[in-house]
Every structure is written in structure tokens, then in C-alpha cells.
Scaffold this motif. Sequence first.
Motif, short mmCIF file in Angstrom:
data_model
loop_
_atom_site.label_atom_id
_atom_site.label_comp_id
_atom_site.label_asym_id
_atom_site.label_seq_id
_atom_site.Cartn_x
_atom_site.Cartn_y
_atom_site.Cartn_z
N ARG A 1 0.83 -1.20 0.00
CA ARG A 1 0.00 0.00 0.00
C ARG A 1 0.87 1.26 0.00
NH1 ARG A 1 -5.56 -1.28 1.55
NH2 ARG A 1 -5.88 0.90 2.09
N ILE A 2 2.04 1.17 0.63
CA ILE A 2 2.97 2.30 0.63
C ILE A 2 3.46 2.56 -0.79
CG2 ILE A 2 5.16 3.18 1.52
CD1 ILE A 2 4.78 1.33 3.95
N VAL A 3 3.84 1.50 -1.47
CA VAL A 3 4.36 1.64 -2.83
C VAL A 3 3.26 2.07 -3.79
CG1 VAL A 3 5.47 0.41 -4.75
CG2 VAL A 3 6.22 0.01 -2.39
N ARG A 4 2.04 1.58 -3.60
CA ARG A 4 0.92 2.02 -4.42
C ARG A 4 0.77 3.54 -4.33
NH1 ARG A 4 -2.34 -0.56 -8.04
NH2 ARG A 4 -2.92 -2.21 -6.56
N TRP A 5 0.85 4.06 -3.13
CA TRP A 5 0.76 5.51 -2.93
C TRP A 5 1.87 6.21 -3.71
CZ3 TRP A 5 1.09 8.00 2.66
CH2 TRP A 5 1.00 9.39 2.55
N MET A 6 3.08 5.68 -3.61
CA MET A 6 4.21 6.29 -4.32
C MET A 6 3.99 6.26 -5.83
SD MET A 6 7.14 7.78 -3.99
CE MET A 6 8.70 8.07 -4.84
N LEU A 7 3.51 5.15 -6.34
CA LEU A 7 3.26 5.05 -7.78
C LEU A 7 2.21 6.06 -8.23
CD1 LEU A 7 3.34 1.17 -8.09
CD2 LEU A 7 4.87 2.74 -9.29
N GLU A 8 1.21 6.27 -7.41
CA GLU A 8 0.19 7.27 -7.75
C GLU A 8 0.77 8.68 -7.71
OE1 GLU A 8 -2.99 6.78 -8.91
OE2 GLU A 8 -2.30 4.71 -9.09
N GLU A 9 1.70 8.92 -6.81
CA GLU A 9 2.38 10.22 -6.76
C GLU A 9 3.26 10.40 -8.00
OE1 GLU A 9 2.11 12.72 -4.68
OE2 GLU A 9 1.25 11.90 -2.83
N ALA B 1 13.64 1.26 -0.41
CA ALA B 1 14.45 1.19 -1.63
C ALA B 1 13.59 1.45 -2.87
CB ALA B 1 15.13 -0.17 -1.74
N ILE B 2 12.39 0.91 -2.89
CA ILE B 2 11.48 1.13 -4.02
C ILE B 2 11.13 2.61 -4.14
CG2 ILE B 2 9.19 0.66 -4.97
CD1 ILE B 2 9.39 -2.14 -3.62
N LEU B 3 10.82 3.24 -3.01
CA LEU B 3 10.49 4.66 -3.03
C LEU B 3 11.66 5.50 -3.53
CD1 LEU B 3 7.98 3.66 -1.54
CD2 LEU B 3 8.25 5.57 0.06
N ALA B 4 12.86 5.21 -3.02
CA ALA B 4 14.04 5.96 -3.44
C ALA B 4 14.31 5.76 -4.92
CB ALA B 4 15.26 5.54 -2.61
N TYR B 5 14.15 4.52 -5.39
CA TYR B 5 14.38 4.23 -6.81
C TYR B 5 13.39 5.00 -7.68
CZ TYR B 5 14.56 1.88 -11.29
OH TYR B 5 14.65 1.64 -12.64
N LEU B 6 12.11 4.93 -7.34
CA LEU B 6 11.09 5.59 -8.16
C LEU B 6 11.28 7.11 -8.17
CD1 LEU B 6 7.94 3.51 -7.15
CD2 LEU B 6 9.07 3.52 -9.38
N ALA B 7 11.65 7.67 -7.03
CA ALA B 7 11.87 9.12 -6.97
C ALA B 7 12.99 9.53 -7.91
CB ALA B 7 12.19 9.54 -5.55
N ASP B 8 14.04 8.72 -8.01
CA ASP B 8 15.17 9.05 -8.89
C ASP B 8 14.88 8.69 -10.34
OD1 ASP B 8 16.60 10.07 -6.80
OD2 ASP B 8 17.86 8.30 -6.51
N ALA B 9 14.12 7.61 -10.55
CA ALA B 9 13.82 7.18 -11.92
C ALA B 9 12.87 8.15 -12.62
CB ALA B 9 13.22 5.78 -11.91
N PHE B 10 12.05 8.84 -11.84
CA PHE B 10 11.07 9.78 -12.41
C PHE B 10 11.21 11.14 -11.73
CE2 PHE B 10 9.31 5.47 -12.73
CZ PHE B 10 9.17 5.37 -14.11
N PRO B 11 12.31 11.84 -11.98
CA PRO B 11 12.58 13.10 -11.28
C PRO B 11 11.54 14.17 -11.53
CG PRO B 11 14.09 12.80 -13.13
CD PRO B 11 13.36 11.50 -12.95
#
Length: 216
Positions: free
Chosen positions: A16-24, A69-79
Motif C-alpha cells: 500500500r505504501i508503494v501504491r501511494w508512491m506510484l500514484e504520486e 528502496a522502491i520509493l528511493a528508486y522511483l523518486a530518482d527514476a522519475f525526477p
Amino acid sequence: MTDDLVFYTHPMSRGRIVRWMLEEVGQPYRTEIMGFGTTTRQPGYLAINPMGKVPAIRHGDAVVTECAAILAYLADAFPGAGLAPPAGDRARGPYYRWLFFGAGPVEAAVVNSVLKVQVPDDPQMRGMVGYGSLEAVLDTLEGAVSQTEYLAGDRFSAADLYIGAHLGWGMQFGTIPKRPAFEAYAGRLYARPAAVRAREIDDALIAEQRAATPQA
């Protein structure tokens, strides 16, 4: 190589945490719903995460597990989503600090408290416990979220999402006390449109699963 983004999760998990990040992040992604102890133990998924746990993501050839790690990766992959301070920005320091504080002391202290793990009252033994005590962890968090609107600079980041999710989940299930500073901080974050969308998606999936389960 494809840039497809695949999200492996279960709606009643830390996914659910990662789902939120993906929606962001706001990029297209495909969701693969995994069953605890069933599809998570099949060879295809064990090749993604040998621990057989969710969440995980696959982005092209990159596979990432562990929420922080997933959150950090997504933040950098989609600046373009602006979910991490830019490289070289000094706000990167508190950004990493709070991401890993959540993944380390917060996670360990809360889980040990739920499991009633007692740290021996011996200075040498207590020094081996990275989080010190649950009270110390919560006091540190309270100080952080009371002093500023966001944890890393002047805007929302993946660090806020991760810490906010821990606080929201913990207060909901009684594993973290409802301190006013926690309620105010998590309440602001949970009202974000991406957070609302993510909850609606996962709650709908839970409802579908329950409707499909035969009643005794």
C-alpha cells in the motif's frame, strides 16, 4: 529493453505504501496481485524476490524490493514528479536520513513492541539495539514532524510518504500512539489526491477478494 513498470503486491500488505508512491509518480504501471504463500512462492515470483514477499517492482531490467528502496528508486527514476531533492541539494541529507530511519529504527522498534520483545536492561546489551527504545524513536519522530511541514526541504518527498505511511498505519492499528503531532502530520499527507486514489484502489481490491471468498 522495455521500460514497462510492473508492481507486485497484495492490497493488505506494505505494498500500500508503494501504491501511494506510484500514484504520486503518475507514470503508467501494471499491477500483479500476489497471494500470500501461494503465488509468492512460485518460481516465477521467487526469481523476482527470493524471499517470496511483496511488494516488489520491475522497471525494465531493474528489480527492486524493500519499500524504502522502491520509493528511493522511483523518486530518482522519475525526477519530474519532484519526490526527492535534486542531487547535490543539501536537503538530500535529511531525505535519506528519514527514509532510512523509517526502514530501520521505526520498523524494528514497532515490530519488536508488537511481538513483546524485551531488550535486556543492561547498558551493553541495550547499546546493541540500533533503535534504543520505542519511546526514543517516537520522541525523535515527534520532534521532526513538529518542527516543519516536510522532512526534507520545503516540499513533499518520498521521505514524508514513507514516514507518514508508517505513522498512519501504526495509529490505525494501535501500534503507534496517537500523538497530536503524528495525527496532524499524517492527516495532511493522507489527504493528498494520490494517497486517496491509492487507498481507493487497494480497498476496492480487498472488497473484491472478500466478495470472491466463499462464506462459511
